[in-house]
Scaffold this active site. Sequence first.
Site, PDB file in Angstrom:
ATOM      1  CE1 TYR A  24     -13.131  -1.040   5.890  1.00  0.00           C
ATOM      2  CE2 TYR A  24     -10.834  -1.020   6.541  1.00  0.00           C
ATOM      3  CZ  TYR A  24     -12.048  -0.392   6.459  1.00  0.00           C
ATOM      4  OH  TYR A  24     -12.191   0.873   6.949  1.00  0.00           O
TER       5      TYR A  24
ATOM      6  CD  GLN B  60     -11.055  -2.888  -0.414  1.00  0.00           C
ATOM      7  OE1 GLN B  60     -11.332  -2.745  -1.604  1.00  0.00           O
ATOM      8  NE2 GLN B  60      -9.946  -2.417   0.110  1.00  0.00           N
TER       9      GLN B  60
ATOM     10  CD  GLU C 121      -6.626   6.780  -5.341  1.00  0.00           C
ATOM     11  OE1 GLU C 121      -5.889   7.756  -5.207  1.00  0.00           O
ATOM     12  OE2 GLU C 121      -6.203   5.667  -5.700  1.00  0.00           O
TER      13      GLU C 121
ATOM     14  CE1 TYR D 245      -4.245   1.405   0.614  1.00  0.00           C
ATOM     15  CE2 TYR D 245      -3.394   2.351   2.652  1.00  0.00           C
ATOM     16  CZ  TYR D 245      -4.394   2.243   1.701  1.00  0.00           C
ATOM     17  OH  TYR D 245      -5.557   2.972   1.857  1.00  0.00           O
TER      18      TYR D 245
ATOM     19  NE  ARG E 101      -8.802   6.841   8.643  1.00  0.00           N
ATOM     20  CZ  ARG E 101      -8.538   5.881   7.740  1.00  0.00           C
ATOM     21  NH1 ARG E 101      -9.315   4.831   7.670  1.00  0.00           N
ATOM     22  NH2 ARG E 101      -7.487   5.990   6.956  1.00  0.00           N
TER      23      ARG E 101
ATOM     24  CB  THR F   5      -3.664   1.836  -5.936  1.00  0.00           C
ATOM     25  OG1 THR F   5      -4.522   0.746  -5.674  1.00  0.00           O
ATOM     26  CG2 THR F   5      -4.226   2.682  -7.062  1.00  0.00           C
TER      27      THR F   5
HETATM   28 MN    MN Z   1      -3.980  -3.517  -4.226  1.00  0.00          MN
END
Ligand code: MN
Length: 399
Positions: A226, A222, A346, A116, A130, A332
């Site tokens: 998650y 997700q 996004e 990540y 958030r 990503t």
């Molecule tokens: Mn990924």
Amino acid sequence: MIDETHDPDLRSWVESANAPGCNFPIQNLPLGVFRTRGDTESRIGAAIGEAILDVGPWLEGHNLNGYMTLSSVQRRDLRRVISSALQRGSSRQDLIPQSDCEMLLPAAIGDYTDFYASIHHARNVGSMFRPDNPLLPNYRHVPVAYHGRCSSLVVSGTPIRRPSGQLGGGRFGPTQELDYEAELGAFLGPGNKLGEPIPIAEAERHIAGVCLVNDWSARDIQRWEYQPLGPFLAKSFATSVSPWMVTIEALEPFRVSAAEHESPVLPYLRESGSGAFDITLEVWLRSSSMEKPFRVSRGHFKEMYWTLAQMVAHHSSNGCALRPGDLMASGTVSGPAKENRGCLLEMTWKGTEPLVLPDGVRRMFLNDGDEVILTGYCEREGFVRIGLGSCGGVIGAAC
Ligand code: MN
């Protein structure tokens, strides 16, 4: 180390490799696993222009796992041998047209880890959920990752079935929020013994090469599943991998300084020298009613917060064994601008700002029949451009 194999004046007797803008000039020489149509045996080849050179005489095996056990010195020697065999003036050999071949996954992948590593991606996604505290307190200290599934890693071109799953609110059914993630993959080798961490100064020697990875994601599944252990079924239905592994040696001219860290990292992650690579990744989308794909975004791997070496050092820092053929993905690849956003979550800001296709159709997430194609390349003044090829997949009906 830049050597004679990176010389921009080198030309090949394979004329298609000398065309400007070609993905696979003689300065690239990516390795892959192919099968000619009707053949059952897979072979290892190097891409050159629009053809493949069978590298069987120098590299045995039916996948690249053996190559990945080689030391960085042995890998460099092999690159020199392949480069001189393909240079103008060398005797011509039989080549196989890429169009006559089926490409397979480059390696038998034993473990797959997804990082990540883009702070821009982490900030964007964090701020959707958030707004007051977009970045979790660990982000600048720990290269965050999760363990993915190898059984659903597929080579570029494999159709992607829309997964079903728990969508929250007592519902089970096909995901309504199917997304892609444009990532860079790294194949590992030779690796370490269990209990023996890889020091940061040696970490890069354990990266054999890079590829494109599309970490397909079902955002509704997700969101519901998650917490607290991270992604599971929202990711494990399919992950696409490009067939050509661009060796770490080929990337040498495109080495750059890593992005500035916003706070000091612990000593085991402290790198000296230029640990980042200037690789551009593009996302292209073609709906079933469009003739040609159009470019949705363009991101830059050099803007990642963590380098490949830091990912390797961190991954092995607890003694975890990394093995030849393991795949590590970057997460990503996003950047500061809207055009740098490497996934639809996004790009459409959680489905609130639709993406408008050239034919006027709007997209929040992927529809059946949509084709997503990742491409990647490296460019630098004074060197020959090299490409990573492409990684594509068409969305099929729900399973
Ligand atoms: Mn990924």
